[in-house]
Design a protein around this motif. Structure first.
Motif, PDB file in Angstrom:
ATOM      1  N   ASN A 372      17.180 -24.533  24.916  1.00 30.77           N
ATOM      2  CA  ASN A 372      16.466 -25.091  23.766  1.00 30.77           C
ATOM      3  C   ASN A 372      15.497 -26.190  24.169  1.00 30.77           C
ATOM      4  N   GLY A 378      14.400 -21.515  17.685  1.00 32.94           N
ATOM      5  CA  GLY A 378      15.629 -20.730  17.614  1.00 32.94           C
ATOM      6  C   GLY A 378      15.369 -19.243  17.645  1.00 32.94           C
ATOM      7  N   GLN A 381      14.343 -18.291  21.171  1.00 30.39           N
ATOM      8  CA  GLN A 381      15.510 -18.351  22.043  1.00 30.39           C
ATOM      9  C   GLN A 381      16.422 -17.155  21.831  1.00 30.39           C
ATOM     10  N   ASP A 411      22.037 -24.286  20.624  1.00 30.47           N
ATOM     11  CA  ASP A 411      20.606 -24.387  20.365  1.00 30.47           C
ATOM     12  C   ASP A 411      20.292 -25.558  19.442  1.00 30.47           C
ATOM     13  N   ASN A 415      18.435 -30.366  19.676  1.00 29.47           N
ATOM     14  CA  ASN A 415      17.270 -30.826  18.917  1.00 29.47           C
ATOM     15  C   ASN A 415      17.282 -32.342  18.790  1.00 29.47           C
TER      16      ASN A 415
END
Length: 458
Positions: A372, A378, A381, A411, A415
């Motif tokens: 990530n 997302g 990925q 993932d 962030n």
């Protein structure tokens, strides 16, 4: 704060723009495929790799997927720009009378909204944090504004396990799993896979909802504690203005653009079609991207009250999709190379050789968090890592819903470290990445411990 400054400097110095990262990853994937896979001359292998790349870029199923994910972001952003959402934001803001209370209000509200839609939650959290800052400024309330900004970003640490999560939504679509693994693994293996995995087994499962509840409570309490211990900061903000639409210049047929009755009629029509088409799967708790976007389209038009207001909000929201729009095909090309060259099978075999049914979800969690950082989408990925996860889980007998959610958890959690999706929030709140990073990193550590524990225990 020195550690967070180091993190920020590392991102600035060694991580170029997400598009450049996608290009570099494409080149690296080509080189790895050329060195470790294929037979015959270098020329023929390179030609094959270019062919796999081109086919991946224009994979029609994945391009549909890209458009679905962009609509989730755009429609979520459009919703938060509506008048009813503005009233909700201002209503919440009135209760923010100190940093601790404000932090809890912002972080809990943002995470709840983000669980429904990550695009909505991202902008909702940003505007709510900004309005809380303005409220504190006008009423002379001591406030740690960077902490409030971090709380407004916390929805991105739970989004992929929520209703708009890319991976669990896509696997709920009939035929997506076989299509994703087609050409990657043998047909006899694909035949053993389910055609789809209902969201009742992933997003809406008891264990995922339970984990979300634990994270919500833990991060809420953590935000309150940080608010109690934090030092107030200076705030200098101009009032954030929502878009307003004037009808005074409308003539003739243009009045239809401003008609609330026209918007209401069309919105109701969309809701009726939604119930006709999706009531049966909805009763089975099986949510798909098309279902979610159809509902949000109708809701956005109704809440905006006119096509003019809706379209102006779309124009503002769509700018945030530009980077994603151009990056998705590059990630699909990477997946095409990995699938066509056999890299996915090789990497899956490696993970299987070092894992068992207990450790594979943990390895998936950490690898997804690492990926990530370089692939801050997302959807992108899932296109790259999804086949690896499914292949490895299939070989080891790990339940597919658990493996998929392990990827989703990994993932989403980083962030809080990767500032790419914080850019809209930073623009709205006028904060800097280094100001919110100390708090988002703490959120990431606590959230990671909860998700890892959940994957081991549940």
């Amino acid at each position: 704060m020195g550690f967070t400054k180091l993190i920020e400097n590392l991102f600035r110095r060694f991580l170029p723009s997400p598009f450049t990262i996608a290009v570099l990853l494409t080149i690296v994937t080509m080189v790895l495929a050329l060195v470790f896979t294929g037979e015959g001359s270098v020329d023929s292998n390179f030609t094959s790799i270019l062919s796999h790349w081109e086919k991946g870029i224009w994979n029609s199923g994945l391009l549909v997927f890209a458009y679905q994910m962009m609509l989730i972001l755009v429609l979520g952003h459009v919703l938060v720009l509506s008048k009813p959402m503005e009233r909700l934001l201002l209503g919440i803001t009135k209760w923010a009378n100190n940093t601790a209370n404000a932090a809890v209000l912002v972080v809990v509200s943002t995470m709840l909204v983000s669980f429904f839609n990550w695009g909505l939650g991202l902008i909702f959290g940003a505007i709510l944090a900004r309005k809380v800052g303005e409220h504190a400024q006008v009423n002379n309330i001591p406030l740690n504004y960077p902490l409030i900004g971090a709380c407004g970003y916390a929805g991105l640490m739970i989004w992929h396990g929520g209703i708009s999560g890319s991976a669990p939504l896509k696997v709920a679509e009939e035929g997506h799993i076989p299509d994703l693994l087609n050409g990657i693994t043998e047909s006899s293996v694909i035949d053993q896979l389910p055609s789809s995995i209902s969201t009742s087994l992933t997003i809406l499962s008891g264990w995922n909802l339970g984990l979300f509840g634990v994270v919500l409570i833990a991060i809420g309490l953590l935000a309150y504690f940080l608010g109690k211990k934090s030092v107030p900061t200076a705030i200098s903000l101009k009032p954030y203005a929502f878009n307003s639409v004037s009808r005074k210049d409308s003539l003739g047929a243009e009045r239809l653009d401003y008609s609330k009755w026209m918007a209401l009629f069309f919105g109701i029509l969309l809701f009726v079609a939604f119930l006709v088409q999706y009531l049966a799967p909805l009763q089975q708790l099986n949510i798909t991207p098309n279902m979610l976007n159809f509902f949000m389209l109708g809701l956005a038009i109704v809440l905006h009250g006119s096509f003019k207001s809706f379209l102006e909000a779309v124009q503002e929201a769509i700018s945030d999709t530009s980077g994603i729009l151009i990056q998705f095909p590059l990630y699909f090309g990477i997946m095409g190379i990995m699938a066509g060259s056999g890299m996915i099978t090789s990497i899956s075999d490696f993970f299987v050789s070092i894992s068992n049914t207990t450790t594979l979800p943990i390895f998936t969690f950490f690898s997804a968090g690492l990926v990530n950082i370089f692939v801050p989408s997302g959807g992108g990925q899932w296109a790259i890592q999804g086949p690896l996860v499914l292949e490895s889980a299939l070989q080891l007998g790990v339940p597919l819903p658990k493996a998929i959610m392990a990827l989703a958890y990994g993932d989403q959690i980083t962030n809080m470290l990767q500032p790419f999706w914080a850019l809209p929030l930073l623009g709205i709140t006028k904060l800097k990445a280094k100001e919110i990073l100390p708090y988002t990193l703490i959120f990431m550590v606590v959230g990671s411990l909860i998700f890892i524990t959940g994957l081991l225990v549940l």
